[in-house]
Structure formats: C-alpha cells, structure tokens
Design a protein around this motif. Structure first.
Motif, PDB file in Angstrom:
ATOM      1  N   ALA A  61       0.861  -1.186   0.000  1.00 36.41           N
ATOM      2  CA  ALA A  61       0.000   0.000   0.000  1.00 36.41           C
ATOM      3  C   ALA A  61       0.895   1.233   0.000  1.00 36.41           C
ATOM      4  O   ALA A  61       2.074   1.135   0.341  1.00 36.41           O
ATOM      5  CB  ALA A  61      -0.913  -0.021   1.225  1.00 36.41           C
ATOM      6  N   PRO A  62       0.372   2.382  -0.369  1.00 33.91           N
ATOM      7  CA  PRO A  62       1.205   3.583  -0.425  1.00 33.91           C
ATOM      8  C   PRO A  62       1.917   3.895   0.895  1.00 33.91           C
ATOM      9  O   PRO A  62       3.023   4.408   0.897  1.00 33.91           O
ATOM     10  CB  PRO A  62       0.214   4.696  -0.786  1.00 33.91           C
ATOM     11  N   ASP A  63       1.274   3.576   2.012  1.00 40.03           N
ATOM     12  CA  ASP A  63       1.875   3.890   3.306  1.00 40.03           C
ATOM     13  C   ASP A  63       2.423   2.653   4.017  1.00 40.03           C
ATOM     14  O   ASP A  63       2.643   2.672   5.220  1.00 40.03           O
ATOM     15  CB  ASP A  63       0.871   4.610   4.200  1.00 40.03           C
ATOM     16  N   GLY A  64       2.630   1.555   3.303  1.00 35.59           N
ATOM     17  CA  GLY A  64       3.182   0.345   3.915  1.00 35.59           C
ATOM     18  C   GLY A  64       2.507  -0.915   3.414  1.00 35.59           C
ATOM     19  O   GLY A  64       2.693  -1.305   2.268  1.00 35.59           O
ATOM     20  N   TRP A  65       1.703  -1.526   4.275  1.00 32.92           N
ATOM     21  CA  TRP A  65       1.064  -2.802   3.958  1.00 32.92           C
ATOM     22  C   TRP A  65      -0.427  -2.738   4.229  1.00 32.92           C
ATOM     23  O   TRP A  65      -0.874  -2.025   5.116  1.00 32.92           O
ATOM     24  CB  TRP A  65       1.652  -3.917   4.824  1.00 32.92           C
ATOM     25  N   ARG A  66      -1.178  -3.548   3.499  1.00 35.44           N
ATOM     26  CA  ARG A  66      -2.611  -3.713   3.744  1.00 35.44           C
ATOM     27  C   ARG A  66      -2.900  -5.197   3.875  1.00 35.44           C
ATOM     28  O   ARG A  66      -2.782  -5.950   2.902  1.00 35.44           O
ATOM     29  CB  ARG A  66      -3.436  -3.142   2.598  1.00 35.44           C
ATOM     30  N   PRO A  67      -3.236  -5.652   5.093  1.00 34.91           N
ATOM     31  CA  PRO A  67      -3.581  -7.065   5.257  1.00 34.91           C
ATOM     32  C   PRO A  67      -4.753  -7.445   4.365  1.00 34.91           C
ATOM     33  O   PRO A  67      -5.683  -6.660   4.167  1.00 34.91           O
ATOM     34  CB  PRO A  67      -3.970  -7.159   6.738  1.00 34.91           C
ATOM     35  N   ARG A  68      -4.703  -8.656   3.841  1.00 33.63           N
ATOM     36  CA  ARG A  68      -5.776  -9.114   2.945  1.00 33.63           C
ATOM     37  C   ARG A  68      -7.048  -9.466   3.697  1.00 33.63           C
ATOM     38  O   ARG A  68      -8.139  -9.318   3.155  1.00 33.63           O
ATOM     39  CB  ARG A  68      -5.308 -10.322   2.146  1.00 33.63           C
ATOM     40  N   SER A  69      -6.932  -9.933   4.927  1.00 34.60           N
ATOM     41  CA  SER A  69      -8.141 -10.335   5.653  1.00 34.60           C
ATOM     42  C   SER A  69      -8.646  -9.191   6.542  1.00 34.60           C
ATOM     43  O   SER A  69      -7.878  -8.394   7.081  1.00 34.60           O
ATOM     44  CB  SER A  69      -7.876 -11.572   6.525  1.00 34.60           C
ATOM     45  N   THR A  70      -9.956  -9.131   6.666  1.00 37.55           N
ATOM     46  CA  THR A  70     -10.573  -8.121   7.529  1.00 37.55           C
ATOM     47  C   THR A  70     -10.096  -8.283   8.960  1.00 37.55           C
ATOM     48  O   THR A  70      -9.812  -7.299   9.641  1.00 37.55           O
ATOM     49  CB  THR A  70     -12.106  -8.237   7.463  1.00 37.55           C
ATOM     50  N   ARG A  71      -9.969  -9.509   9.415  1.00 36.49           N
ATOM     51  CA  ARG A  71      -9.513  -9.770  10.776  1.00 36.49           C
ATOM     52  C   ARG A  71      -8.169  -9.104  11.040  1.00 36.49           C
ATOM     53  O   ARG A  71      -7.972  -8.444  12.052  1.00 36.49           O
ATOM     54  CB  ARG A  71      -9.404 -11.275  11.023  1.00 36.49           C
ATOM     55  N   PRO A  83     -13.119   2.972  19.073  1.00 34.45           N
ATOM     56  CA  PRO A  83     -12.128   3.716  18.294  1.00 34.45           C
ATOM     57  C   PRO A  83     -11.161   4.510  19.158  1.00 34.45           C
ATOM     58  O   PRO A  83     -10.056   4.823  18.731  1.00 34.45           O
ATOM     59  CB  PRO A  83     -12.970   4.637  17.416  1.00 34.45           C
ATOM     60  N   ASP A  84     -11.556   4.833  20.388  1.00 37.67           N
ATOM     61  CA  ASP A  84     -10.654   5.578  21.268  1.00 37.67           C
ATOM     62  C   ASP A  84      -9.460   4.731  21.702  1.00 37.67           C
ATOM     63  O   ASP A  84      -8.468   5.256  22.190  1.00 37.67           O
ATOM     64  CB  ASP A  84     -11.400   6.108  22.491  1.00 37.67           C
ATOM     65  N   PHE A  85      -9.518   3.410  21.495  1.00 34.17           N
ATOM     66  CA  PHE A  85      -8.389   2.534  21.802  1.00 34.17           C
ATOM     67  C   PHE A  85      -7.494   2.292  20.591  1.00 34.17           C
ATOM     68  O   PHE A  85      -6.473   1.644  20.696  1.00 34.17           O
ATOM     69  CB  PHE A  85      -8.868   1.172  22.310  1.00 34.17           C
ATOM     70  N   ALA A  86      -7.890   2.784  19.427  1.00 28.89           N
ATOM     71  CA  ALA A  86      -7.111   2.562  18.214  1.00 28.89           C
ATOM     72  C   ALA A  86      -5.758   3.254  18.313  1.00 28.89           C
ATOM     73  O   ALA A  86      -5.615   4.260  19.013  1.00 28.89           O
ATOM     74  CB  ALA A  86      -7.872   3.079  16.989  1.00 28.89           C
ATOM     75  N   LEU A  87      -4.777   2.721  17.620  1.00 26.89           N
ATOM     76  CA  LEU A  87      -3.466   3.365  17.587  1.00 26.89           C
ATOM     77  C   LEU A  87      -3.611   4.724  16.906  1.00 26.89           C
ATOM     78  O   LEU A  87      -4.183   4.801  15.814  1.00 26.89           O
ATOM     79  CB  LEU A  87      -2.464   2.491  16.826  1.00 26.89           C
ATOM     80  N   PRO A  88      -3.103   5.784  17.508  1.00 28.91           N
ATOM     81  CA  PRO A  88      -3.350   7.128  16.981  1.00 28.91           C
ATOM     82  C   PRO A  88      -2.815   7.369  15.575  1.00 28.91           C
ATOM     83  O   PRO A  88      -3.368   8.157  14.840  1.00 28.91           O
ATOM     84  CB  PRO A  88      -2.652   8.046  17.982  1.00 28.91           C
ATOM     85  N   SER A  89      -1.752   6.685  15.180  1.00 31.74           N
ATOM     86  CA  SER A  89      -1.194   6.950  13.866  1.00 31.74           C
ATOM     87  C   SER A  89      -1.813   6.077  12.762  1.00 31.74           C
ATOM     88  O   SER A  89      -1.419   6.166  11.623  1.00 31.74           O
ATOM     89  CB  SER A  89       0.315   6.709  13.901  1.00 31.74           C
ATOM     90  N   LEU A  90      -2.780   5.254  13.093  1.00 34.46           N
ATOM     91  CA  LEU A  90      -3.376   4.366  12.102  1.00 34.46           C
ATOM     92  C   LEU A  90      -4.897   4.471  12.095  1.00 34.46           C
ATOM     93  O   LEU A  90      -5.586   3.676  12.712  1.00 34.46           O
ATOM     94  CB  LEU A  90      -2.995   2.917  12.410  1.00 34.46           C
ATOM     95  N   PRO A  91      -5.474   5.459  11.406  1.00 28.58           N
ATOM     96  CA  PRO A  91      -6.921   5.518  11.331  1.00 28.58           C
ATOM     97  C   PRO A  91      -7.483   4.302  10.605  1.00 28.58           C
ATOM     98  O   PRO A  91      -6.846   3.774   9.697  1.00 28.58           O
ATOM     99  CB  PRO A  91      -7.190   6.802  10.550  1.00 28.58           C
ATOM    100  N   VAL A  92      -8.629   3.861  11.033  1.00 25.12           N
ATOM    101  CA  VAL A  92      -9.255   2.656  10.477  1.00 25.12           C
ATOM    102  C   VAL A  92      -9.411   2.763   8.962  1.00 25.12           C
ATOM    103  O   VAL A  92      -9.192   1.812   8.233  1.00 25.12           O
ATOM    104  CB  VAL A  92     -10.616   2.394  11.143  1.00 25.12           C
ATOM    105  N   ASP A  93      -9.744   3.936   8.446  1.00 27.42           N
ATOM    106  CA  ASP A  93      -9.940   4.113   7.008  1.00 27.42           C
ATOM    107  C   ASP A  93      -8.642   3.993   6.213  1.00 27.42           C
ATOM    108  O   ASP A  93      -8.670   3.781   5.020  1.00 27.42           O
ATOM    109  CB  ASP A  93     -10.561   5.481   6.718  1.00 27.42           C
ATOM    110  N   ALA A  94      -7.506   4.120   6.872  1.00 28.28           N
ATOM    111  CA  ALA A  94      -6.219   4.128   6.163  1.00 28.28           C
ATOM    112  C   ALA A  94      -5.807   2.752   5.671  1.00 28.28           C
ATOM    113  O   ALA A  94      -5.001   2.636   4.780  1.00 28.28           O
ATOM    114  CB  ALA A  94      -5.128   4.699   7.050  1.00 28.28           C
ATOM    115  N   ILE A  95      -6.347   1.710   6.290  1.00 28.52           N
ATOM    116  CA  ILE A  95      -5.936   0.384   5.850  1.00 28.52           C
ATOM    117  C   ILE A  95      -7.084  -0.353   5.353  1.00 28.52           C
ATOM    118  O   ILE A  95      -7.788  -0.799   4.948  1.00 28.52           O
ATOM    119  CB  ILE A  95      -5.226  -0.425   6.942  1.00 28.52           C
TER     120      ILE A  95
END
Length: 95
Positions: A61-71, A83-95
């Motif tokens: 992916a442009p910013d690294g990798w995109r896992p193939r599985s949703t899991r 979403p407040d527990f998500a890693l701050p530098s990785l928004p859900v929409d980015a991958i």
C-alpha cells in the motif's frame, strides 16, 4: 504475494509486527518475510514473550502494507468497537 509475521505480546495482548530485528506495534514498520517466515517462527517462538505467531498475506500500500483479511486489518488498528483505543497513527480508514 508478500507475507508478514505477527503475534501478540504475552503480558499485554498487544498486536505486534516483525520489523526485521525486533517487534513493532505499527504495521507500517513490518518487513516482508516471504519464504523465510516458517524458519523465523521456529527461531523466535521458543525465545520470545510473543505468542500466536502467524504469517499473514498482505498487499503493498502507499503507506506500507494492507492485510488481505478483515480480521488482520482490525488487529492492525485496534478494536473496532472502541475507536478511542485505536493506535493514533493508524486511522481505520487508512488500511
């Protein structure tokens, strides 16, 4: 197809990605292990405090990798129900 090595930190349950010489919390730091994956698991499993080592399929992916599985995409960014527990530098929409 590239493959990454992932697992969970035994003490905290954090999702980790193999970054070549150590583990990272961030998918963007992961390096492809491809054909060396099984040998790497055999070498790391007995000596690391990381459990559930597994190889996953990814696409570049442009910013690294995109896992193939949703899991694995969910594992990469954190809980989908908190979403407040998500890693701050990785928004859900980015991958």
């Amino acid at each position: 197809m590239p493959r990454l090595l992932t697992g969970n930190r035994l003490e905290t349950g954090d999702v980790l990605w193999w970054a070549g010489s150590d583990w990272s919390l961030h998918l963007r730091d992961a390096v492809a292990v491809d054909d060396d994956g099984e040998a790497l698991i055999a070498r790391l499993a007995p000596q690391e405090r990381i459990n559930d080592l597994v190889l996953i399929d990814v696409d570049p992916a442009p910013d690294g990798w995109r896992p193939r599985s949703t899991r694995e995409r969910v594992r990469a960014v954190g809980p989908s129900v908190r979403p407040d527990f998500a890693l701050p530098s990785l928004p859900v929409d980015a991958i």
